[in-house]
Write a protein that holds these residues in place. Structure first.
Motif, PDB file in Angstrom:
ATOM      1  N   GLY A 259       0.794  -1.212   0.000  1.00 40.06           N
ATOM      2  CA  GLY A 259       0.000   0.000   0.000  1.00 40.06           C
ATOM      3  C   GLY A 259       0.830   1.266   0.000  1.00 40.06           C
ATOM      4  O   GLY A 259       2.061   1.261   0.126  1.00 40.06           O
ATOM      5  N   SER A 260       0.107   2.400  -0.116  1.00 39.97           N
ATOM      6  CA  SER A 260       0.765   3.692  -0.306  1.00 39.97           C
ATOM      7  C   SER A 260       1.582   4.130   0.900  1.00 39.97           C
ATOM      8  O   SER A 260       2.627   4.773   0.753  1.00 39.97           O
ATOM      9  N   ALA A 261       1.136   3.795   2.103  1.00 40.37           N
ATOM     10  CA  ALA A 261       1.894   4.197   3.291  1.00 40.37           C
ATOM     11  C   ALA A 261       3.277   3.562   3.285  1.00 40.37           C
ATOM     12  O   ALA A 261       4.278   4.215   3.627  1.00 40.37           O
ATOM     13  N   HIS A 262       3.356   2.300   2.889  1.00 42.85           N
ATOM     14  CA  HIS A 262       4.659   1.625   2.840  1.00 42.85           C
ATOM     15  C   HIS A 262       5.527   2.179   1.725  1.00 42.85           C
ATOM     16  O   HIS A 262       6.752   2.268   1.862  1.00 42.85           O
ATOM     17  N   ILE A 263       4.907   2.568   0.612  1.00 39.51           N
ATOM     18  CA  ILE A 263       5.683   3.177  -0.467  1.00 39.51           C
ATOM     19  C   ILE A 263       6.297   4.488   0.012  1.00 39.51           C
ATOM     20  O   ILE A 263       7.468   4.780  -0.271  1.00 39.51           O
ATOM     21  N   ARG A 264       5.545   5.277   0.763  1.00 39.77           N
ATOM     22  CA  ARG A 264       6.086   6.541   1.291  1.00 39.77           C
ATOM     23  C   ARG A 264       7.222   6.280   2.275  1.00 39.77           C
ATOM     24  O   ARG A 264       8.246   6.967   2.250  1.00 39.77           O
ATOM     25  N   MET A 265       7.064   5.296   3.153  1.00 40.21           N
ATOM     26  CA  MET A 265       8.133   4.975   4.099  1.00 40.21           C
ATOM     27  C   MET A 265       9.369   4.464   3.373  1.00 40.21           C
ATOM     28  O   MET A 265      10.509   4.793   3.738  1.00 40.21           O
ATOM     29  N   PHE A 266       9.156   3.658   2.326  1.00 38.63           N
ATOM     30  CA  PHE A 266      10.262   3.144   1.537  1.00 38.63           C
ATOM     31  C   PHE A 266      11.038   4.307   0.903  1.00 38.63           C
ATOM     32  O   PHE A 266      12.276   4.343   0.959  1.00 38.63           O
ATOM     33  N   ALA A 267      10.324   5.254   0.321  1.00 42.50           N
ATOM     34  CA  ALA A 267      10.975   6.397  -0.332  1.00 42.50           C
ATOM     35  C   ALA A 267      11.724   7.262   0.671  1.00 42.50           C
ATOM     36  O   ALA A 267      12.857   7.699   0.409  1.00 42.50           O
ATOM     37  N   ALA A 268      11.113   7.504   1.828  1.00 42.17           N
ATOM     38  CA  ALA A 268      11.770   8.332   2.843  1.00 42.17           C
ATOM     39  C   ALA A 268      13.051   7.674   3.336  1.00 42.17           C
ATOM     40  O   ALA A 268      14.094   8.331   3.505  1.00 42.17           O
ATOM     41  N   SER A 269      13.003   6.360   3.577  1.00 35.80           N
ATOM     42  CA  SER A 269      14.186   5.660   4.058  1.00 35.80           C
ATOM     43  C   SER A 269      15.254   5.565   2.977  1.00 35.80           C
ATOM     44  O   SER A 269      16.456   5.629   3.272  1.00 35.80           O
ATOM     45  N   ALA A 270      14.847   5.394   1.721  1.00 31.27           N
ATOM     46  CA  ALA A 270      15.816   5.359   0.625  1.00 31.27           C
ATOM     47  C   ALA A 270      16.581   6.669   0.548  1.00 31.27           C
ATOM     48  O   ALA A 270      17.814   6.673   0.347  1.00 31.27           O
ATOM     49  N   CYS A 271      15.885   7.784   0.721  1.00 32.86           N
ATOM     50  CA  CYS A 271      16.564   9.085   0.701  1.00 32.86           C
ATOM     51  C   CYS A 271      17.576   9.190   1.834  1.00 32.86           C
ATOM     52  O   CYS A 271      18.705   9.680   1.638  1.00 32.86           O
ATOM     53  N   LYS A 272      17.214   8.740   3.026  1.00 29.71           N
ATOM     54  CA  LYS A 272      18.151   8.767   4.151  1.00 29.71           C
ATOM     55  C   LYS A 272      19.370   7.903   3.871  1.00 29.71           C
ATOM     56  O   LYS A 272      20.510   8.288   4.173  1.00 29.71           O
ATOM     57  N   PHE A 273      19.125   6.727   3.293  1.00 33.63           N
ATOM     58  CA  PHE A 273      20.231   5.816   2.987  1.00 33.63           C
ATOM     59  C   PHE A 273      21.179   6.440   1.970  1.00 33.63           C
ATOM     60  O   PHE A 273      22.409   6.478   2.183  1.00 33.63           O
ATOM     61  N   PHE A 274      20.655   6.931   0.847  1.00 38.45           N
ATOM     62  CA  PHE A 274      21.509   7.492  -0.197  1.00 38.45           C
ATOM     63  C   PHE A 274      22.191   8.780   0.269  1.00 38.45           C
ATOM     64  O   PHE A 274      23.337   9.045  -0.107  1.00 38.45           O
ATOM     65  N   ASN A 275      21.516   9.574   1.080  1.00 41.16           N
ATOM     66  CA  ASN A 275      22.151  10.779   1.599  1.00 41.16           C
ATOM     67  C   ASN A 275      23.354  10.436   2.475  1.00 41.16           C
ATOM     68  O   ASN A 275      24.341  11.189   2.507  1.00 41.16           O
ATOM     69  N   ARG A 276      23.286   9.304   3.153  1.00 47.32           N
ATOM     70  CA  ARG A 276      24.389   8.911   4.037  1.00 47.32           C
ATOM     71  C   ARG A 276      25.521   8.238   3.280  1.00 47.32           C
ATOM     72  O   ARG A 276      26.693   8.524   3.516  1.00 47.32           O
ATOM     73  N   PHE A 277      25.187   7.332   2.359  1.00 44.34           N
ATOM     74  CA  PHE A 277      26.211   6.498   1.738  1.00 44.34           C
ATOM     75  C   PHE A 277      26.528   6.881   0.286  1.00 44.34           C
ATOM     76  O   PHE A 277      27.497   6.365  -0.276  1.00 44.34           O
ATOM     77  N   GLY A 278      25.738   7.759  -0.297  1.00 45.16           N
ATOM     78  CA  GLY A 278      26.033   8.217  -1.651  1.00 45.16           C
ATOM     79  C   GLY A 278      24.999   7.770  -2.667  1.00 45.16           C
ATOM     80  O   GLY A 278      24.595   6.600  -2.687  1.00 45.16           O
ATOM     81  N   TRP A 279      24.582   8.721  -3.491  1.00 43.15           N
ATOM     82  CA  TRP A 279      23.564   8.451  -4.503  1.00 43.15           C
ATOM     83  C   TRP A 279      24.184   7.820  -5.738  1.00 43.15           C
ATOM     84  O   TRP A 279      25.253   8.249  -6.212  1.00 43.15           O
ATOM     85  N   ARG A 280      23.517   6.817  -6.279  1.00 41.13           N
ATOM     86  CA  ARG A 280      23.872   6.230  -7.559  1.00 41.13           C
ATOM     87  C   ARG A 280      22.588   6.085  -8.356  1.00 41.13           C
ATOM     88  O   ARG A 280      21.702   5.335  -7.952  1.00 41.13           O
ATOM     89  N   LEU A 281      22.492   6.808  -9.439  1.00 42.88           N
ATOM     90  CA  LEU A 281      21.249   6.820 -10.208  1.00 42.88           C
ATOM     91  C   LEU A 281      21.148   5.636 -11.157  1.00 42.88           C
ATOM     92  O   LEU A 281      20.113   4.978 -11.228  1.00 42.88           O
ATOM     93  N   TRP A 282      22.223   5.319 -11.898  1.00 45.59           N
ATOM     94  CA  TRP A 282      22.177   4.287 -12.919  1.00 45.59           C
ATOM     95  C   TRP A 282      23.287   3.268 -12.785  1.00 45.59           C
ATOM     96  O   TRP A 282      23.049   2.081 -12.788  1.00 45.59           O
TER      97      TRP A 282
END
Length: 282
Positions: A259-282
């Protein structure tokens, strides 16, 4: 690197923690029943092993007195931690990590069925490999097919394709790159694989000393990516290893199917993860 090791010849103090929030009670009972049997096998292999389970109630656990009694008969001292509210997955486990005094500690999901010898195989491997600080098992799905939950560092495209694209599109356009992300070239049902970058939080068998040094999970993640974060930090102080002799079945599903609530939590946590360890787009 030097990590403290438990010696099975001298007995082992083993602990585990399970965090639940409005659980599927049938599945939870099944998980704890399989855990109890695996503990019986561990105690048969190590007669003086001491085993404790922390059951962390983030909400909706209900009455588990029968389960506590049954686990006690299997040699497992079960402690229920409740009243703290829904503090999230990682912070829930941290409540147990802060309190436990053990040689080895298992982070366990409430949707896992353990093979009867999963703990014996995992503990024995750690006993004979002192550099290993975190062990992940062979993980199967509901049908018994292998799940590929060891991961290389993700790109944003990997996460979006794996989690949200229809299977037909995913398998036709992204099969090669997702196979690499899921380490399908290395992970099988027979070979030990050292140092997979990321392993699943559904079953993480730690040396407790390693987990304590890491400070447990980063509490900034409410749900999702806390295991990615902890995996990457584990490499700083110990080796991570995939051991297929230890086997479990995982009944969980992805965020997009919840559901949508889990998608929002997934996106928020992904941003925290990439902000800490580095973004890789492709």
């Amino acid at each position: 690197m030097n990590v403290q090791r438990a010696s099975l010849s001298q007995g082992v103090v083993f602990s585990a923690s399970v965090v639940v929030f409005n659980p599927d009670h049938t599945q939870l009972r099944q998980t704890l029943a399989s855990f109890g049997v695996a503990c019986e096998h561990l105690r048969a292999s190590v007669p003086n092993a001491s085993i404790a389970l922390f059951l962390i109630d983030n909400g909706g656990l209900g009455d588990v007195s029968d389960t506590v009694v049954r686990l006690a008969a299997q040699g497992v001292a079960c402690r229920v931690l409740t009243g703290h509210g829904n503090v999230g997955y990682g912070r829930g486990h941290n409540l147990a990590i802060e309190q436990m005094q053990s040689d080895l500690h298992l982070i366990l999901n409430p949707d896992i069925d353990l093979d009867a010898d999963a703990l014996v195989a995992g503990c024995s491997f750690l006993d004979s490999h002192p550099d290993a600080g975190l062990l992940t098992p062979w993980i199967g799905d509901d049908a018994g097919a292998q799940q590929y939950l060891c991961r290389r560092y993700p790109t944003l495209v990997d996460l979006l394709a794996r989690g949200f694209l229809p299977a037909a599109v995913r398998n036709s356009l992204f099969a090669t790159r997702l196979a690499r992300y899921e380490m399908r070239d290395l992970i099988d049902g027979a070979s030990v694989v050292w140092d997979p970058p990321i392993v699943s939080g559904c079953f993480m068998l730690f040396r407790t000393a390693v987990l304590k040094r890491l400070g447990g999970f980063d509490p900034r993640y409410f749900l999702y990516f806390e295991d990615y974060d902890l995996s990457l930090r584990s490499h700083d102080i110990a080796r991570v290893v995939y051991v297929p002799a230890s086997r479990v079945i995982h009944h969980g599903g992805g965020a997009s199917r919840k559901g949508s609530a889990h998608i929002r939590m997934f996106a928020a946590s992904a941003c925290k993860f990439f902000n800490r360890f580095g973004w890789r787009l492709w």
